[in-house]
Scaffold this motif. Structure first.
Motif, PDB file in Angstrom:
ATOM      1  N   ARG A   1      -2.274   3.090  -4.055  1.00 20.85           N
ATOM      2  CA  ARG A   1      -1.535   1.688  -4.682  1.00 20.85           C
ATOM      3  C   ARG A   1      -1.766   0.508  -3.485  1.00 20.85           C
ATOM      4  N   GLY A   2      -1.873  -0.650  -4.396  1.00 18.16           N
ATOM      5  CA  GLY A   2      -1.800  -1.424  -3.056  1.00 18.16           C
ATOM      6  C   GLY A   2      -3.195  -1.922  -2.776  1.00 18.16           C
TER       7      GLY A   2
ATOM      8  N   ALA B   1       3.001   9.715   2.590  1.00 18.86           N
ATOM      9  CA  ALA B   1       2.455   9.291   4.091  1.00 18.86           C
ATOM     10  C   ALA B   1       2.998   8.046   4.098  1.00 18.86           C
ATOM     11  N   VAL B   2       2.541   7.214   3.081  1.00 19.74           N
ATOM     12  CA  VAL B   2       2.719   5.723   3.388  1.00 19.74           C
ATOM     13  C   VAL B   2       3.524   5.175   2.042  1.00 19.74           C
ATOM     14  N   ASP B   3       4.689   4.503   1.907  1.00 22.70           N
ATOM     15  CA  ASP B   3       5.335   4.044   0.740  1.00 22.70           C
ATOM     16  C   ASP B   3       5.595   2.697   0.563  1.00 22.70           C
ATOM     17  N   ASP B   4       4.656   2.255  -0.179  1.00 21.53           N
ATOM     18  CA  ASP B   4       5.053   0.450  -0.486  1.00 21.53           C
ATOM     19  C   ASP B   4       5.153  -0.253   1.017  1.00 21.53           C
ATOM     20  N   VAL B   5       4.079  -0.329   1.578  1.00 21.12           N
ATOM     21  CA  VAL B   5       4.178  -1.128   2.743  1.00 21.12           C
ATOM     22  C   VAL B   5       3.238  -2.480   2.771  1.00 21.12           C
ATOM     23  N   SER B   6       3.916  -3.456   3.040  1.00 25.23           N
ATOM     24  CA  SER B   6       3.436  -4.765   3.179  1.00 25.23           C
ATOM     25  C   SER B   6       3.583  -5.442   4.463  1.00 25.23           C
ATOM     26  N   LEU B   7       2.450  -5.823   5.052  1.00 23.43           N
ATOM     27  CA  LEU B   7       2.445  -6.130   6.503  1.00 23.43           C
ATOM     28  C   LEU B   7       1.576  -7.307   6.525  1.00 23.43           C
ATOM     29  N   THR B   8       1.492  -8.412   7.346  1.00 22.90           N
ATOM     30  CA  THR B   8       0.321  -9.258   7.868  1.00 22.90           C
ATOM     31  C   THR B   8       0.356  -9.367   9.312  1.00 22.90           C
TER      32      THR B   8
ATOM     33  N   VAL C   1       0.836  -1.174   0.095  1.00 22.94           N
ATOM     34  CA  VAL C   1      -0.186   0.076   0.073  1.00 22.94           C
ATOM     35  C   VAL C   1       0.935   1.200  -0.036  1.00 22.94           C
ATOM     36  N   ALA C   2       0.197   2.269  -0.721  1.00 25.92           N
ATOM     37  CA  ALA C   2       1.072   3.695  -0.861  1.00 25.92           C
ATOM     38  C   ALA C   2      -0.052   4.761  -0.704  1.00 25.92           C
ATOM     39  N   LYS C   3       0.472   5.801  -0.155  1.00 23.53           N
ATOM     40  CA  LYS C   3      -0.565   6.802  -0.039  1.00 23.53           C
ATOM     41  C   LYS C   3       0.275   8.077  -0.063  1.00 23.53           C
ATOM     42  N   ARG C   4      -0.331   9.211  -0.822  1.00 24.49           N
ATOM     43  CA  ARG C   4       0.564  10.538  -0.645  1.00 24.49           C
ATOM     44  C   ARG C   4      -0.629  11.626  -0.547  1.00 24.49           C
TER      45      ARG C   4
ATOM     46  N   GLY D   1       4.096  11.511  12.223  1.00 19.53           N
ATOM     47  CA  GLY D   1       4.161  11.902  10.883  1.00 19.53           C
ATOM     48  C   GLY D   1       4.853  10.934  10.073  1.00 19.53           C
ATOM     49  N   CYS D   2       5.037   9.737  10.587  1.00 23.83           N
ATOM     50  CA  CYS D   2       5.780   8.444  10.108  1.00 23.83           C
ATOM     51  C   CYS D   2       5.043   8.009   9.089  1.00 23.83           C
ATOM     52  N   GLY D   3       3.643   7.925   9.138  1.00 25.37           N
ATOM     53  CA  GLY D   3       2.534   7.398   8.371  1.00 25.37           C
ATOM     54  C   GLY D   3       1.757   6.154   9.180  1.00 25.37           C
ATOM     55  N   LYS D   4       2.171   6.118  10.527  1.00 28.67           N
ATOM     56  CA  LYS D   4       1.478   4.823  11.294  1.00 28.67           C
ATOM     57  C   LYS D   4       0.017   4.964  11.397  1.00 28.67           C
ATOM     58  N   THR D   5      -0.505   6.333  11.539  1.00 32.69           N
ATOM     59  CA  THR D   5      -1.747   6.578  11.574  1.00 32.69           C
ATOM     60  C   THR D   5      -2.523   6.602  10.331  1.00 32.69           C
ATOM     61  N   THR D   6      -1.923   6.771   9.249  1.00 36.34           N
ATOM     62  CA  THR D   6      -2.423   6.523   7.742  1.00 36.34           C
ATOM     63  C   THR D   6      -2.702   5.349   7.727  1.00 36.34           C
ATOM     64  N   LEU D   7      -1.606   4.380   7.990  1.00 37.08           N
ATOM     65  CA  LEU D   7      -1.969   3.043   7.819  1.00 37.08           C
ATOM     66  C   LEU D   7      -2.990   2.326   8.471  1.00 37.08           C
TER      67      LEU D   7
END
Lengths: 361, 292
Positions: free
Chosen positions: A58-59, A19-26, A10-13, A40-46
């Motif tokens: 994306r993603g 904010a989030v750049d190509d994160v894959s997590l299970t 997943v990615a989000k700007r 501001g690291c993108g954790k809340t957006t995730l």
């Protein structure tokens, strides 16, 4: 164990900000996972992507194996505890908790039973008829938790749920949160910037930095074996210094640290043939003694520049002869026993196994 | 308020001389232009008129008896109905506008708010006449429809009940938008997210969260639209012709029109005032009951 939540690339700007750049997590079913990182690291957006408040550019987002990337929040089997709690001010505690249940079109009896059950679970008996503004901070927190748990979501999302509480209450709630999660077996995904909270609560920590995952693993593992300088410095207190290989033995390698003192590390930890690498030494792994340490003890001397009293220990700022700055902890083992003072010379001993070699130059 | 005063005993006292002095302009204004006229109206309403339309001070209930005449009750009923329809339409139109305003960020919010206010820069009468120009048989709208062959003959738009309601809605819409906006602006967006999160679709979150939490704004809007709309006479006069007289027209007619019966007009006005006072009191008691 099966995957409860899965993020696939997943990615989000937001405008020009990534904010989030190509994160894959299970996240496994029944797991307590913490998204830890600076603001501001993108954790809340995730977290908001899992909830459905943000859609990734994306993603894909999967919950319980089903692709929910394009499902709105009200069609996802997840509930969130909001940072501000977001309790409905016009509704009583009982009606706040029943809110999600009423939307599930359960029978009146079933709703009443579930509300009573969950009120008992979060220890709010007696507060049913009160409005949110008549509750204390801790009670509001419990209502938010109860409201989100009442509809039995597959995943509970918690956005900095304890940040508004004072220190003492926060610790109590940490214990309760952990107990609740174990008892219910629900998947918990928590967002926090507080490393203590992450270490205390989670089965696994996902360390987020600049929209990417820095390291994912059990808290103790990240603590003992940080993969990057960021991981070493964000969790616990670590001294990250550059070191050069100056001698390779059968078991130990000799390093020159910061162009100054020498230390030995197990040679197996060193990244191949690299001439230089960054190493991390945890503040509490530096043993401080007043008398010179033997060369075999893997030590060096330094001057105490500043001492900060922290109760259980003193936090010392050290400077070596070559100008390398280090932080070390001097535990207050016995009352009145002389610790070090600013200006003192101390000898520092570090066990070779306690030196973390970060695979970077 | 009372709690605050009781909490700090030092402030629990009457305003001092300077306080009264600061209140004086308002007090004088209220006495001269609100209390005194209202008293005059009450006195008039129990009086009679002579053949020349002059007020003769006696004490009679005749004016109030006349007000109960079915003719006037019908006008009264119509006024209430028009005001109610106007208020309902205003509320339905105002919610999306107020909501959008409340959710818009800084520079655009001010600009959009300005658009809501701009009509106030022009005289109310001029704006009403503008509507006449648009709606009349040979007006802009009919002209456009005839030109595009949408219709064969001009539609009768002006001097209809629809035209009166249109005029009322147009005149009072900002008074509904602004208080609802005031309430909506204070609404924490996280509450809407929480509602969605717990399973609300868009309509449910409106009904269960937005509507109850913006009710004070809606209530204020209803007061600010319903009350003036029920007494409005200029719009029904200009856009309804003589065909749809409202209670405002009847009262106006008693004072400056052909009927020339000030005591009767005063009685109608007093009945109105009493009715609004009663409604306001009931509303106030309900909201206070809810807070306590």
């Amino acid at each position: 164990m099966s995957a409860s939540v899965e993020l696939r690339g997943v990615a989000k700007r937001f405008g020009a900000v990534v904010a989030v750049d190509d994160v894959s997590l299970t996240v496994q079913a029944g797991e307590f996972l913490t998204l830890l990182g600076p603001s501001g690291c993108g954790k809340t957006t995730l977290l908001r992507m899992i909830a459905g408040f943000e859609s990734p550019d994306r993603g894909a987002v999967l919950i319980g194996g089903a692709d929910v990337t394009h499902l709105p929040p009200h069609r996802r089997d997840v509930n969130q505890v909001f940072q501000s709690y977001a309790l409905f001010p016009h509704l009583s505690v009982r009606d706040n908790i029943a809110f999600g249940l009423r939307l599930q079109r359960l029978s009146r009896a079933a709703i009443e039973q579930r509300v009573a059950e969950i009120i008992a679970l979060v220890a709010l008996v007696g507060c049913e008829a009160r409005k949110p503004h008549e509750l204390s901070g801790g009670q509001r927190q419990r209502v938010a938790l109860a409201r989100a748990l009442a509809p039995r979501p597959a995943v509970l999302l918690l956005d900095e749920p304890l940040s508004a509480l004072d220190a003492g209450l926060r610790q109590t709630m940490q214990i309760e949160l952990k107990r609740l999660q174990r008892r219910l077996g629900t998947t918990f995904v928590l967002v926090t910037h507080d490393q203590g909270e992450a270490l205390a609560l989670s089965d696994r920590v996902a360390l987020v930095n600049r929209g990417r995952l820095e390291q994912v693993g059990p808290a103790a593992e990240i603590y003992a074996r940080p993969a990057t300088a960021f991981a070493a410095e964000f969790i616990g207190q670590a001294n990250v210094i550059e070191a050069a290989m100056i001698g390779r033995g059968a078991e130990l390698a000799r390093l020159r640290v910061g162009g100054d003192f020498e230390l030995s590390v197990p040679v197996a930890l060193w990244p191949g043939e690299a001439p230089r690498a960054k190493i991390a030494i945890r503040a509490e792994k530096i043993r401080l003694v007043a008398a010179p340490v033997a060369a075999a003890e893997n030590g060096f001397s330094a001057r105490v520049e500043e001492k900060v009293f922290q109760g259980a220990s003193d936090r010392l700022s050290l400077v070596t002869a070559g100008g390398v700055r280090l932080i070390a902890m001097a535990p207050n083992v016995r009352a009145g026993q002389g610790s070090f003072r600013a200006g003192d010379t101390v000898w520092c001993a570090v066990h070779p196994e306690d030196v973390v070699v970060l695979g970077e130059t | 308020m009372t709690d605050l005063v009781q909490a700090s005993p030092g402030t629990a006292r009457l305003p001092r001389f300077t306080g009264w002095l600061l209140l004086a302009p308002l007090a004088v204004w209220l006495i001269a232009f609100v209390v005194a006229p209202a008293l005059i109206l009450v006195v008039y309403s129990f009086s009679e008129r002579d053949e020349l339309g002059r007020v003769v001070f006696t004490f009679t209930l005749e004016n109030y008896r006349r007000a109960a005449d079915p003719v006037y009750l019908a006008v009264f009923g119509r006024s209430v109905a028009y005001a109610a329809i106007t208020t309902a339409i205003c509320a339905v139109l105002a919610y999306p506008v107020a909501w959008t305003l409340a959710r818009t960020r800084a520079p655009w919010r001010g600009r959009l708010l300005l658009l809501v206010m701009i009509p106030f820069w022009t005289s109310f009468l001029i704006r009403t006449y503008a509507w006449i120009t648009i709606l009349k048989s040979e007006g802009l709208l009919n002209g456009l429809l005839l030109y595009t062959h949408t219709i064969a003959a001009p539609l009768e738009l002006l001097y209809t009940p629809g035209a009166v309601v249109l005029g009322l809605v147009y005149a009072y819409l900002p008074f509904m938008i602004l208080p609802i906006y005031g309430s909506a602006e204070k609404l924490d967006p996280a509450l809407i997210e929480a509602a969605h999160d717990l399973g609300c679709g868009p309509w449910q979150s409106f009904a269960r969260v937005v509507l109850p939490l913006t009710r004070p704004g809606l209530a204020a809007g209803v007061m600010m639209v319903f009350v003036p709309a029920i007494g409005m006479f200029a719009i029904s006069d200009l856009m309804g012709g003589a065909r749809v007289p409202l209670i405002g027209n009847v009262i106006q007619d008693q004072f400056v029109g052909q009927a020339r019966d000030k005591p009767f007009g005063a009685a109608l006005a007093v009945i109105f005032m009493a009715l609004f006072a009663l409604l306001y009191w009931l509303w106030q008691r309900r909201t206070e009951g809810r807070v306590a």
